[in-house]
Motif scaffolding. Structure first.
Motif, PDB file in Angstrom:
ATOM      1  N   THR A  91      78.272  71.087  23.035  1.00 42.59           N
ATOM      2  CA  THR A  91      78.854  69.933  22.344  1.00 42.59           C
ATOM      3  C   THR A  91      80.347  69.778  22.623  1.00 42.59           C
ATOM      4  O   THR A  91      80.924  68.749  22.296  1.00 42.59           O
ATOM      5  N   ASP A  92      80.991  70.794  23.209  1.00 48.10           N
ATOM      6  CA  ASP A  92      82.418  70.718  23.526  1.00 48.10           C
ATOM      7  C   ASP A  92      82.632  69.901  24.795  1.00 48.10           C
ATOM      8  O   ASP A  92      81.685  69.512  25.487  1.00 48.10           O
ATOM      9  N   THR A  93      83.878  69.639  25.104  1.00 49.70           N
ATOM     10  CA  THR A  93      84.216  68.967  26.357  1.00 49.70           C
ATOM     11  C   THR A  93      85.031  69.927  27.217  1.00 49.70           C
ATOM     12  O   THR A  93      85.689  70.843  26.723  1.00 49.70           O
ATOM     13  N   CYS A  94      84.972  69.712  28.512  1.00 47.44           N
ATOM     14  CA  CYS A  94      85.713  70.553  29.452  1.00 47.44           C
ATOM     15  C   CYS A  94      87.203  70.231  29.380  1.00 47.44           C
ATOM     16  O   CYS A  94      87.606  69.217  28.808  1.00 47.44           O
TER      17      CYS A  94
ATOM     18  N   THR B 130      82.038  66.148  30.311  1.00 51.29           N
ATOM     19  CA  THR B 130      81.033  66.873  29.528  1.00 51.29           C
ATOM     20  C   THR B 130      80.579  68.109  30.303  1.00 51.29           C
ATOM     21  O   THR B 130      80.518  68.086  31.539  1.00 51.29           O
TER      22      THR B 130
ATOM     23  N   ILE C  57      80.832  77.368  27.748  1.00 50.18           N
ATOM     24  CA  ILE C  57      81.288  76.790  26.480  1.00 50.18           C
ATOM     25  C   ILE C  57      80.055  76.260  25.766  1.00 50.18           C
ATOM     26  O   ILE C  57      78.964  76.205  26.331  1.00 50.18           O
ATOM     27  N   THR C  58      80.235  75.847  24.517  1.00 53.94           N
ATOM     28  CA  THR C  58      79.114  75.254  23.804  1.00 53.94           C
ATOM     29  C   THR C  58      78.836  73.867  24.378  1.00 53.94           C
ATOM     30  O   THR C  58      79.732  73.186  24.878  1.00 53.94           O
TER      31      THR C  58
END
Length: 150
Positions: free
Chosen positions: A105-108, A113, A102-103
């Protein structure tokens, strides 16, 4: 005359040589096959060791593409060993099926994080003792290793 024919047909000398001549090609084919498998196994272990050496370098030194490639190519001393495809630095979330990229800056999905991961690959052409033989062994041996660095 009949006694002479019976004597010739019952002669035992040379039968071991004839049996050896009939069986030896089978043994040679088996020996070549086992040797091919052995060399392929050794090559696969070298490629895996090189990928793991690159991942270990990344874990200790962080993201340094040139350093990782150098660690892979110098890991085993095998000729033709390359870090192909190039090392990949990505963010991802661990899960049951591996790491999902994922990018950063996204969250899981669980709210945490994402971690920073590096995938190191190594490949080497498989050398054959009998080129042109029909085998199911791959022509190129490959291995991958992924490590979390943050």
């Amino acid at each position: 005359m009949i006694r002479r024919m019976i004597a010739v047909l019952s002669e035992k000398r040379g039968s071991a040589a004839i049996e050896f001549a009939l069986i030896s090609p089978v043994f040679v084919i088996l020996l070549i096959g086992v040797t091919e498998l052995g060399f392929a196994g050794l090559g696969a272990m070298r490629v895996q060791d090189a990928a793991e050496a690159g991942a270990l370098y990344a874990q200790v030194h962080g993201w340094n593409s040139a350093g990782i490639v150098s660690a892979v190519t110098n890991a085993t001393g095998a000729t033709g060993l390359t870090a192909t495809p190039a090392p990949v630095n990505f963010c991802g979330c661990p899960g049951a099926d591996g790491v999902t990229a994922i990018t950063c800056t996204d969250t899981c999905a669980d709210g945490s994080t994402p971690g920073q991961y590096i995938t190191v690959s190594a490949s080497m052409p498989r050398l054959s003792i009998m080129p042109g033989t029909i085998t199911t062994l791959p022509d190129t041996l490959t291995a991958h290793s992924t490590v979390r660095i943050q």
